[in-house]
Design an enzyme around this catalytic site. Sequence first.
Site, PDB file in Angstrom:
ATOM      1  N   HIS A  36      37.626  17.929  -4.350  1.00  0.00           N
ATOM      2  CA  HIS A  36      37.293  16.817  -3.446  1.00  0.00           C
ATOM      3  C   HIS A  36      36.938  17.337  -2.050  1.00  0.00           C
ATOM      4  O   HIS A  36      37.121  16.635  -1.057  1.00  0.00           O
ATOM      5  CB  HIS A  36      38.430  15.793  -3.387  1.00  0.00           C
ATOM      6  CG  HIS A  36      38.561  14.989  -4.652  1.00  0.00           C
ATOM      7  ND1 HIS A  36      37.752  13.920  -4.933  1.00  0.00           N
ATOM      8  CD2 HIS A  36      39.378  15.125  -5.719  1.00  0.00           C
ATOM      9  CE1 HIS A  36      38.087  13.403  -6.122  1.00  0.00           C
ATOM     10  NE2 HIS A  36      39.066  14.127  -6.620  1.00  0.00           N
ATOM     11  N   GLY A 143      35.582  16.481 -17.700  1.00  0.00           N
ATOM     12  CA  GLY A 143      35.701  17.100 -16.384  1.00  0.00           C
ATOM     13  C   GLY A 143      35.125  18.495 -16.352  1.00  0.00           C
ATOM     14  O   GLY A 143      35.293  19.215 -15.366  1.00  0.00           O
ATOM     15  N   ASP A 191      28.639  20.716  -9.081  1.00  0.00           N
ATOM     16  CA  ASP A 191      28.465  20.858 -10.529  1.00  0.00           C
ATOM     17  C   ASP A 191      27.094  21.413 -10.883  1.00  0.00           C
ATOM     18  O   ASP A 191      26.959  22.308 -11.718  1.00  0.00           O
ATOM     19  CB  ASP A 191      28.663  19.501 -11.217  1.00  0.00           C
ATOM     20  CG  ASP A 191      30.030  18.915 -10.937  1.00  0.00           C
ATOM     21  OD1 ASP A 191      30.890  19.648 -10.403  1.00  0.00           O
ATOM     22  OD2 ASP A 191      30.234  17.725 -11.241  1.00  0.00           O
TER      23      ASP A 191
HETATM   24  P1  ADP Z   1      31.208  15.006 -17.733  1.00  0.00           P
HETATM   25  O1  ADP Z   1      30.087  15.411 -16.848  1.00  0.00           O
HETATM   26  O2  ADP Z   1      32.531  15.044 -17.052  1.00  0.00           O
HETATM   27  O3  ADP Z   1      31.257  15.764 -19.017  1.00  0.00           O
HETATM   28  P2  ADP Z   1      29.820  12.487 -17.711  1.00  0.00           P
HETATM   29  O4  ADP Z   1      30.223  11.124 -18.118  1.00  0.00           O
HETATM   30  O5  ADP Z   1      29.410  12.712 -16.303  1.00  0.00           O
HETATM   31  O6  ADP Z   1      30.992  13.470 -18.142  1.00  0.00           O
HETATM   32  O7  ADP Z   1      28.604  12.959 -18.610  1.00  0.00           O
HETATM   33  C1  ADP Z   1      28.658  12.808 -20.015  1.00  0.00           C
HETATM   34  C2  ADP Z   1      27.318  12.321 -20.517  1.00  0.00           C
HETATM   35  O8  ADP Z   1      26.345  13.390 -20.454  1.00  0.00           O
HETATM   36  C3  ADP Z   1      27.349  11.921 -21.983  1.00  0.00           C
HETATM   37  O9  ADP Z   1      27.749  10.577 -22.118  1.00  0.00           O
HETATM   38  C4  ADP Z   1      25.902  12.130 -22.408  1.00  0.00           C
HETATM   39  O10 ADP Z   1      25.108  11.019 -22.030  1.00  0.00           O
HETATM   40  C5  ADP Z   1      25.472  13.322 -21.567  1.00  0.00           C
HETATM   41  N1  ADP Z   1      25.617  14.577 -22.329  1.00  0.00           N
HETATM   42  C6  ADP Z   1      26.407  15.631 -22.048  1.00  0.00           C
HETATM   43  N2  ADP Z   1      26.301  16.610 -22.985  1.00  0.00           N
HETATM   44  C7  ADP Z   1      25.413  16.159 -23.882  1.00  0.00           C
HETATM   45  C8  ADP Z   1      24.871  16.686 -25.100  1.00  0.00           C
HETATM   46  N3  ADP Z   1      25.256  17.878 -25.586  1.00  0.00           N
HETATM   47  N4  ADP Z   1      23.960  15.934 -25.764  1.00  0.00           N
HETATM   48  C9  ADP Z   1      23.581  14.733 -25.299  1.00  0.00           C
HETATM   49  N5  ADP Z   1      24.056  14.184 -24.181  1.00  0.00           N
HETATM   50  C10 ADP Z   1      24.963  14.871 -23.468  1.00  0.00           C
END
Ligand code: ADP
Length: 398
Positions: A36, A143, A191
């Site tokens: 943060h 995360g 990120d």
């Molecule tokens: P985090 O970034 O913490 O993993 P988020 O909610 O920000 O979680 O992002 C997750 C989203 O990113 C998923 O719901 C999907 O839409 C997309 N995503 C991530 N990895 C993939 C993948 N391997 N294939 C398709 N979509 C993906």
Amino acid sequence: MPIGQVEISAQFADRFGHLPNWIVRAPGRVNLIGEHTDYNDGFVLPMAIDRAVWIALRPRNDRIVSVYSIDYDEPGEFSLDELVTPAIKPRPSVAPPSATDGRGFMSGWIEYLKGTAWSLQEAGHRLTGWDGVLAGDVPLGAGLSSSAALEMAAARALAAAGELPWKPVEMAKLGQRAENQWVGVNCGIMDQLISAAGRAGNALLIDCRSLQTEPVPLPRGTSVVVLDTSTRRGLVNSAYNERRRQCEQAARLLDVHALRDATIERLEQSAGKMDPAVLRRARHVIAENDRTLLAADAMRRGDAVELGRLMHQSHRSLRDDYEVSSDALNAMVECASAHRSCFGARMTGAGFGGCAVALVRAEAAEDFARDTAAAYQRKTGHSPAVYVCQAADGAELL
Ligand code: ADP
Ligand code: MG
């Protein structure tokens, strides 16, 4: 499913009947310390991990981007000409339950590719269409920033097809813009930047104001273990936005541009005129920035004990002052810290659920992972996931 160059290439060949021209890979990340602080112009110390999003692609001679998601078993397609400036869209993961897949996510994955293409075009880049297949092994919503990995993989793919030079900092900024303005998630730059610019064997000290980066080596003989509590909270977004507002309020009261510019002494002098919650938030951010710089120093000296101590302090500050931890995260950190091979552990990421990160003796990493998972499960009843991670390179074209 672990994915790699050979598998993604075979998947592309199955679908399109020929080999891809390129394969791109962009990693997820774990933040060792500096939580943060990014949106306060401060310092963060993440490392890219050996889990990534992969795209195999071949350019087309029109303006269509057509991608098959292996993980969702679903096609997605858009025209580069249809990407008009968006009204901010709701975050995919908070869409109505009817629109979600079995893992609780709406299959809005194509929006991350659209948003990245939109952002690159807005910056004046001339893009070309392509066919691709997409797969990854960064767990979703845990995360570890699968979304930034997807944006950076998309950027790398768009750059390859459009013959653009790869400039990690610029691409990270454009990926962040996609996430902020297209997907509608108000994240900082960390990120995307670590996914774009990570270095194998190193964490990256990032100055989120200047965007300067400096690789700092992991102490010899240590491993980083990610401990997923397997708990998720839906309120992360509103709590996150509230914390950001409180930080801005504290900066105004302290008469600094951002909390990066404040000191603990200055905060103490102004404590009387601050709301107690805002005071605690500011105290976390200011102390966390100091800790992050000290942690980078400790790493340069190879001092795992000091790095672990700072991680531990960071957790307490996030728990008590920033108030973004949870019972599950606290339980995980306690179980990890109690293990004899652990130098330090803390929650990592935005908080309220998701993962903890631990620095442990490398030779005992597998034992640590097994014992800590078992202790956590006994204590909470949740089944955790654990990943012993290597520090990987950032987004690359293979
Ligand atoms: P985090 O970034 O913490 O993993 P988020 O909610 O920000 O979680 O992002 C997750 C989203 O990113 C998923 O719901 C999907 O839409 C997309 N995503 C991530 N990895 C993939 C993948 N391997 N294939 C398709 N979509 C993906
Ligand atoms: Mg994300």
